[in-house]
Enzyme design. Structure first.
Site, PDB file in Angstrom:
ATOM      1  N   ALA A  35     -14.370  -6.802  10.980  1.00  0.00           N
ATOM      2  CA  ALA A  35     -14.114  -8.238  11.171  1.00  0.00           C
ATOM      3  C   ALA A  35     -12.746  -8.620  10.622  1.00  0.00           C
ATOM      4  CB  ALA A  35     -15.209  -9.053  10.488  1.00  0.00           C
ATOM      5  N   ALA A  36     -12.393  -8.053   9.465  1.00  0.00           N
ATOM      6  CA  ALA A  36     -11.087  -8.359   8.862  1.00  0.00           C
ATOM      7  C   ALA A  36      -9.958  -7.842   9.751  1.00  0.00           C
ATOM      8  CB  ALA A  36     -10.998  -7.733   7.474  1.00  0.00           C
ATOM      9  N   LYS A  37     -10.085  -6.608  10.218  1.00  0.00           N
ATOM     10  CA  LYS A  37      -9.029  -6.034  11.067  1.00  0.00           C
ATOM     11  C   LYS A  37      -8.951  -6.769  12.409  1.00  0.00           C
ATOM     12  CE  LYS A  37      -7.317  -2.526   8.575  1.00  0.00           C
ATOM     13  NZ  LYS A  37      -5.938  -2.511   8.100  1.00  0.00           N
ATOM     14  N   GLY A  86       0.819  -1.225   0.000  1.00  0.00           N
ATOM     15  CA  GLY A  86       0.000   0.000   0.000  1.00  0.00           C
ATOM     16  C   GLY A  86       0.839   1.255   0.000  1.00  0.00           C
ATOM     17  N   TYR A 131     -15.080  -4.811   7.290  1.00  0.00           N
ATOM     18  CA  TYR A 131     -13.745  -4.238   7.509  1.00  0.00           C
ATOM     19  C   TYR A 131     -13.309  -4.469   8.967  1.00  0.00           C
ATOM     20  CZ  TYR A 131     -10.256  -0.445   8.039  1.00  0.00           C
ATOM     21  OH  TYR A 131      -9.122   0.294   8.319  1.00  0.00           O
ATOM     22  N   SER A 187       1.400   3.254  -2.633  1.00  0.00           N
ATOM     23  CA  SER A 187       1.065   4.226  -3.682  1.00  0.00           C
ATOM     24  C   SER A 187       0.374   5.479  -3.164  1.00  0.00           C
ATOM     25  CB  SER A 187       0.187   3.547  -4.741  1.00  0.00           C
ATOM     26  OG  SER A 187      -0.953   2.988  -4.122  1.00  0.00           O
ATOM     27  N   GLY A 202      10.600   7.588  -8.466  1.00  0.00           N
ATOM     28  CA  GLY A 202      11.386   8.753  -8.892  1.00  0.00           C
ATOM     29  C   GLY A 202      11.671   9.679  -7.721  1.00  0.00           C
TER      30      GLY A 202
HETATM   31  N1  LIG Z   1      -7.207   6.496   7.021  1.00  0.00           N
HETATM   32  C1  LIG Z   1      -7.640   6.103   8.209  1.00  0.00           C
HETATM   33  O1  LIG Z   1      -8.436   6.807   8.879  1.00  0.00           O
HETATM   34  C2  LIG Z   1      -7.157   4.803   8.797  1.00  0.00           C
HETATM   35  C3  LIG Z   1      -7.387   4.580  10.160  1.00  0.00           C
HETATM   36  C4  LIG Z   1      -6.938   3.405  10.727  1.00  0.00           C
HETATM   37  C5  LIG Z   1      -6.275   2.467   9.967  1.00  0.00           C
HETATM   38  N2  LIG Z   1      -6.072   2.709   8.632  1.00  0.00           N
HETATM   39  C6  LIG Z   1      -5.361   1.675   7.875  1.00  0.00           C
HETATM   40  O2  LIG Z   1      -4.149   2.222   7.416  1.00  0.00           O
HETATM   41  C7  LIG Z   1      -3.731   1.549   6.222  1.00  0.00           C
HETATM   42  C8  LIG Z   1      -3.391   2.571   5.147  1.00  0.00           C
HETATM   43  O3  LIG Z   1      -4.593   3.284   4.836  1.00  0.00           O
HETATM   44  P1  LIG Z   1      -4.604   4.757   4.225  1.00  0.00           P
HETATM   45  O4  LIG Z   1      -5.417   5.597   5.121  1.00  0.00           O
HETATM   46  O5  LIG Z   1      -3.242   5.179   3.845  1.00  0.00           O
HETATM   47  O6  LIG Z   1      -5.521   4.458   2.939  1.00  0.00           O
HETATM   48  P2  LIG Z   1      -5.368   4.874   1.389  1.00  0.00           P
HETATM   49  O7  LIG Z   1      -4.858   6.260   1.252  1.00  0.00           O
HETATM   50  O8  LIG Z   1      -6.693   4.524   0.803  1.00  0.00           O
HETATM   51  O9  LIG Z   1      -4.235   3.868   0.861  1.00  0.00           O
HETATM   52  C9  LIG Z   1      -4.474   2.484   0.823  1.00  0.00           C
HETATM   53  C10 LIG Z   1      -3.301   1.765   0.171  1.00  0.00           C
HETATM   54  O10 LIG Z   1      -3.628   0.354   0.107  1.00  0.00           O
HETATM   55  C11 LIG Z   1      -3.490  -0.084  -1.245  1.00  0.00           C
HETATM   56  N3  LIG Z   1      -4.516  -1.075  -1.601  1.00  0.00           N
HETATM   57  C12 LIG Z   1      -5.846  -1.002  -1.369  1.00  0.00           C
HETATM   58  N4  LIG Z   1      -6.474  -2.049  -1.911  1.00  0.00           N
HETATM   59  C13 LIG Z   1      -5.509  -2.817  -2.499  1.00  0.00           C
HETATM   60  C14 LIG Z   1      -5.535  -4.037  -3.248  1.00  0.00           C
HETATM   61  N5  LIG Z   1      -6.673  -4.693  -3.519  1.00  0.00           N
HETATM   62  N6  LIG Z   1      -4.367  -4.531  -3.694  1.00  0.00           N
HETATM   63  C15 LIG Z   1      -3.203  -3.877  -3.468  1.00  0.00           C
HETATM   64  N7  LIG Z   1      -3.111  -2.707  -2.775  1.00  0.00           N
HETATM   65  C16 LIG Z   1      -4.265  -2.185  -2.302  1.00  0.00           C
HETATM   66  C17 LIG Z   1      -3.691   1.168  -2.096  1.00  0.00           C
HETATM   67  O11 LIG Z   1      -2.998   1.035  -3.316  1.00  0.00           O
HETATM   68  P3  LIG Z   1      -3.693   1.193  -4.776  1.00  0.00           P
HETATM   69  O12 LIG Z   1      -4.740   2.222  -4.685  1.00  0.00           O
HETATM   70  O13 LIG Z   1      -2.526   1.545  -5.668  1.00  0.00           O
HETATM   71  O14 LIG Z   1      -4.231  -0.158  -5.029  1.00  0.00           O
HETATM   72  C18 LIG Z   1      -3.048   2.268  -1.239  1.00  0.00           C
HETATM   73  O15 LIG Z   1      -1.672   2.340  -1.472  1.00  0.00           O
HETATM   74  C19 LIG Z   1      -4.886   0.610   5.854  1.00  0.00           C
HETATM   75  O16 LIG Z   1      -4.593  -0.688   6.314  1.00  0.00           O
HETATM   76  C20 LIG Z   1      -6.064   1.168   6.620  1.00  0.00           C
HETATM   77  O17 LIG Z   1      -7.011   0.171   6.917  1.00  0.00           O
HETATM   78  C21 LIG Z   1      -6.478   3.861   8.033  1.00  0.00           C
END
Ligand SMILES: NC(=O)c1ccc[n+]([C@@H]2O[C@H](COP(=O)([O-])OP(=O)(O)OC[C@H]3O[C@@H](n4cnc5c(N)ncnc54)[C@H](OP(=O)(O)O)[C@@H]3O)[C@@H](O)[C@H]2O)c1
Length: 233
Positions: free
Chosen positions: A155-157, A13, A153, A15, A48
């Protein structure tokens, strides 16, 4: 010299969001990076920006074969894996469980639970061979709150929380540290609306980097943190 000089780190993740910030922090500490996501253009742009050789792979974590190919490429180009950060995660929308289709439920579990499991299993082999390593799983404070409209979500976490805790006990004798990180709300593309009152992804990345680079005579089992606006825990 950076704290991660010469260490091979796999980060999912990368990107966007937290992962993108974290990739910058890890590179600045000298890590040899293997990064993935689905968005090839975003990964190339990040490569890059990092200004150092990294292994990138664009694939969907719902599928096992490309994930295994990615790890093989990392090993071949960067050496055995020292650190795994299972950061990728998603929740497609908020909906009560009675409205969640089976395919949607399956894809949420595949990315948030099954993929981290198989990466942990595979990377632990490298770490055992090397006499140690570190696995960091990014969970969520939903694990503490059983949030309605985020049932699959959550349940998965929560499943990943259990796996993380069991795994920690199973690999400790191999010198492998296992850390569960529970961030609260973070202002990323994770949700459709912007939340400037939530934590910045760079702040979450700093906290994860701290857990990874603390002295080697300790292991952080769990790390929970939230933005100041979240006060109903
Ligand atoms: N944001 C919040 O409030 C929050 C709070 C608690 C925990 N989290 C956790 O923190 C982590 C990062 O989240 P974030 O907030 O940075 O979210 P985000 O900005 O939506 O980024 C999610 C990342 O996961 C990758 N991803 C998603 N589905 C994928 C798939 N099917 N295959 C491969 N890569 C996939 C995406 O890459 P692509 O788009 O390139 O596929 C992206 O790089 C996650 O585990 C999330 O559950 C987030």
């Amino acid at each position: 010299m950076g704290a991660l000089e010469g260490r091979t780190v796999v980060l999912t993740g990368a990107s966007r969001g937290i992962g993108r910030s974290l990739a910058g922090c890890l590179a600045a500490e000298g890590a040899r990076l293997g990064i993935c996501g689905r968005d090839k253009a975003a990964l190339s742009e990040l490569e890059g920006e990092l200004g150092r050789p990294v292994v990138t792979a664009a694939f969907d974590l719902c599928f096992e074969a490309p994930a295994l190919d990615f790890l093989a490429k990392v090993r071949a180009e960067l050496g055995g894996i020292d650190v795994l950060i299972n950061n990728a995660g998603f929740n497609p929308r908020k909906a009560p469980l009675v409205e969640v289709a089976t395919e949607e439920f399956d894809s949420i579990l595949a990315v948030n639970l099954r993929a981290p499991f198989l990466l942990m299993r595979e990377c632990a082999r490298d770490m055992k061979e090397k006499g140690g390593g570190h696995v960091i799983n990014i969970l969520s404070t939903v694990c503490h709150s059983d949030m309605e409209t985020m049932g699959a979500y959550t349940a998965a976490k929560e499943g990943l929380r259990a796996l993380t805790n069991v795994f920690r006990k199973e690999v400790i004798e191999d010198g492998i540290r296992v850390t569960a990180v529970y961030p609260g709300g973070t202002d990323t593309d994770f949700r459709p609306n912007s939340r400037p009152d939530y934590m910045k992804p760079s702040s979450v990345a700093d906290a994860v980097l701290t857990a990874l680079t603390l002295p080697e005579d300790l292991v952080v089992h769990e790390l929970t943190f939230r933005p100041m606006v979240e006060n109903n825990f």
